[in-house]
Design a protein around this motif. Structure first.
Motif, mmCIF file in Angstrom:
data_model
loop_
_atom_site.group_PDB
_atom_site.id
_atom_site.type_symbol
_atom_site.label_atom_id
_atom_site.label_comp_id
_atom_site.label_asym_id
_atom_site.label_seq_id
_atom_site.Cartn_x
_atom_site.Cartn_y
_atom_site.Cartn_z
ATOM 1 N N VAL A 148 -8.099 -0.246 13.543
ATOM 2 C CA VAL A 148 -7.601 -1.255 12.591
ATOM 3 C C VAL A 148 -6.743 -0.555 11.527
ATOM 4 C CG1 VAL A 148 -8.211 -3.005 10.869
ATOM 5 C CG2 VAL A 148 -9.593 -2.774 12.943
ATOM 6 N N GLY A 149 -7.208 0.600 11.067
ATOM 7 C CA GLY A 149 -6.431 1.367 10.083
ATOM 8 C C GLY A 149 -5.061 1.756 10.632
ATOM 9 N N ILE A 150 -5.022 2.082 11.918
ATOM 10 C CA ILE A 150 -3.738 2.454 12.539
ATOM 11 C C ILE A 150 -2.855 1.213 12.682
ATOM 12 C CG2 ILE A 150 -2.634 3.408 14.599
ATOM 13 C CD1 ILE A 150 -5.220 5.097 14.975
ATOM 14 N N ALA A 151 -3.470 0.086 13.078
ATOM 15 C CA ALA A 151 -2.699 -1.168 13.210
ATOM 16 C C ALA A 151 -2.055 -1.510 11.868
ATOM 17 C CB ALA A 151 -3.610 -2.303 13.670
ATOM 18 N N ARG A 152 -2.809 -1.362 10.775
ATOM 19 C CA ARG A 152 -2.279 -1.666 9.439
ATOM 20 C C ARG A 152 -1.114 -0.721 9.103
ATOM 21 N NH1 ARG A 152 -6.383 -0.537 4.770
ATOM 22 N NH2 ARG A 152 -6.048 1.473 5.755
ATOM 23 N N ALA A 153 -1.232 0.537 9.550
ATOM 24 C CA ALA A 153 -0.171 1.509 9.229
ATOM 25 C C ALA A 153 1.100 1.279 10.045
ATOM 26 C CB ALA A 153 -0.689 2.930 9.464
ATOM 27 N N VAL A 154 0.959 0.696 11.246
ATOM 28 C CA VAL A 154 2.153 0.560 12.096
ATOM 29 C C VAL A 154 2.722 -0.860 12.124
ATOM 30 C CG1 VAL A 154 1.497 2.483 13.591
ATOM 31 C CG2 VAL A 154 0.881 0.155 14.259
ATOM 32 N N VAL A 155 2.009 -1.827 11.500
ATOM 33 C CA VAL A 155 2.418 -3.230 11.636
ATOM 34 C C VAL A 155 3.831 -3.470 11.085
ATOM 35 C CG1 VAL A 155 1.421 -4.110 9.458
ATOM 36 C CG2 VAL A 155 1.567 -5.599 11.459
ATOM 37 N N GLY A 156 4.220 -2.677 10.084
ATOM 38 C CA GLY A 156 5.560 -2.841 9.503
ATOM 39 C C GLY A 156 6.619 -1.998 10.202
ATOM 40 N N GLU A 157 6.260 -1.401 11.357
ATOM 41 C CA GLU A 157 7.179 -0.549 12.118
ATOM 42 C C GLU A 157 7.838 0.501 11.237
ATOM 43 O OE1 GLU A 157 9.348 -2.481 15.177
ATOM 44 O OE2 GLU A 157 7.343 -3.009 15.890
ATOM 45 N N PRO A 158 7.034 1.426 10.656
ATOM 46 C CA PRO A 158 7.581 2.445 9.766
ATOM 47 C C PRO A 158 8.422 3.475 10.517
ATOM 48 C CG PRO A 158 5.297 2.938 10.268
ATOM 49 C CD PRO A 158 5.588 1.604 10.896
ATOM 50 N N ARG A 159 9.296 4.159 9.801
ATOM 51 C CA ARG A 159 10.082 5.246 10.409
ATOM 52 C C ARG A 159 9.183 6.441 10.722
ATOM 53 N NH1 ARG A 159 15.439 6.144 9.661
ATOM 54 N NH2 ARG A 159 15.000 7.627 11.306
ATOM 55 N N LEU A 160 8.162 6.622 9.855
ATOM 56 C CA LEU A 160 7.278 7.783 9.996
ATOM 57 C C LEU A 160 5.844 7.349 9.756
ATOM 58 C CD1 LEU A 160 6.905 10.949 10.083
ATOM 59 C CD2 LEU A 160 7.168 10.904 7.606
ATOM 60 N N LEU A 161 4.934 7.864 10.580
ATOM 61 C CA LEU A 161 3.512 7.649 10.354
ATOM 62 C C LEU A 161 2.882 8.983 9.984
ATOM 63 C CD1 LEU A 161 1.220 5.302 11.160
ATOM 64 C CD2 LEU A 161 0.552 7.203 12.574
ATOM 65 N N VAL A 162 2.173 9.054 8.862
ATOM 66 C CA VAL A 162 1.435 10.270 8.534
ATOM 67 C C VAL A 162 -0.058 9.954 8.582
ATOM 68 C CG1 VAL A 162 3.274 11.299 7.140
ATOM 69 C CG2 VAL A 162 1.540 9.935 6.005
#
Ligand SMILES: Nc1ncnc2c1ncn2[C@@H]1O[C@H](COP(=O)(O)OP(=O)(O)OP(=O)(O)O)[C@@H](O)[C@H]1O
Length: 229
Positions: A148-162
């Motif tokens: 769920v934490g990863i889904a929240r981090a990628v839901v906005g389609e970021p350029r970079l995930l840390v």
């Protein structure tokens, strides 16, 4: 294309502790790499400089050709839309549903409800959580909560995930599953930088590895130069 560059970056905390010393490297668009080093080596500090939880004492962090020193005030929030962050303790809102947790970054951005629903469901589907959207985080397993934490981090389609020790609390099977999810992000245009002190896991992933030692970047290892497990 380069998405992120550290140019001679140093960070000294108030109280005199040097956390990063003259660190330089670049991350390509769509690249996945790891950041490793002993406890206190400066991994979390390096990630914090990228999502602007901290500022460098010297040198420049350049994201998308923009020097982050110039990103202040209202622009900090705009910058954070482009950088997804995953924490070890995932920091979910325990009294809100899985759907609401993942929707949060989009609600803060003022996106339309229809659009939010579509994006959240698509992120949950991709992370294998399609049937859990109405659950509370406390009703999920540790691995599901991290997803769920990863889904929240990628839901906005970021350029970079840390991600800072994203598998720290998980068993080896779940850790491998989570890593496979991260490895699928670059094909969607998101670069991925993961801090981990789990050397076995890092080696198995066969990606580029940056090594920090007492705040200095002491090695930058290409996948083909990694020793076998
Ligand atoms: N807010 C702070 N104020 C003062 N010193 C700090 C602060 N945050 C970190 N440090 C110090 O900076 C150094 C680097 O810390 P950092 O958390 O970046 O390391 P790390 O590699 O992420 O460690 P770990 O693997 O244990 O999380 C350490 O010596 C730490 O004590």
């Amino acid at each position: 294309m380069t998405v992120l560059r550290f140019d001679n970056v140093s960070k000294q905390y108030a109280g005199g502790r040097v956390a990063l010393a003259d660190v330089s490297f670049a991350v390509g668009s769509g690249e996945m790499l790891f950041l490793t080093g002993h406890s206190g080596a400066g991994k979390s500090t390096l990630l914090k400089l990228i999502h602007l939880a901290e500022r460098p004492s010297r040198g420049a962090v350049v994201f998308n050709e923009r020097n982050l020193l110039k990103v202040r005030g209202r622009r900090v929030a705009l910058h954070r839309r482009e950088v997804g962050v995953v924490f070890q303790d995932h920091r979910l809102l325990t009294d809100r549903s899985v759907f609401d947790n993942v929707a949060l970054p989009l609600i803060l951005r003022g996106q339309r409800r229809g659009e939010i629903g579509k994006r959240v469901r698509s992120a949950l589907e991709r992370l294998g959580l399609g049937d859990r959207e109405q659950s509370l985080p406390t009703q999920l397993s540790a691995g599901e909560q991290q997803r769920v934490g990863i889904a929240r981090a990628v839901v906005g389609e970021p350029r970079l995930l840390v991600a800072d020790e994203p598998t720290g609390n998980l068993d080896p099977t779940l850790s491998a599953e989570i890593m496979a999810l991260f490895a699928s992000l670059p094909e969607r245009g998101t670069s991925v930088l993961i801090a981990s002190h789990d050397l076995g896991l890092v080696k198995r992933m066969r990606k580029r590895v940056l090594v920090l030692d007492h705040g200095s970047l002491v090695d930058d290892i290409a996948p083909e130069d990694l020793a076998d497990e």
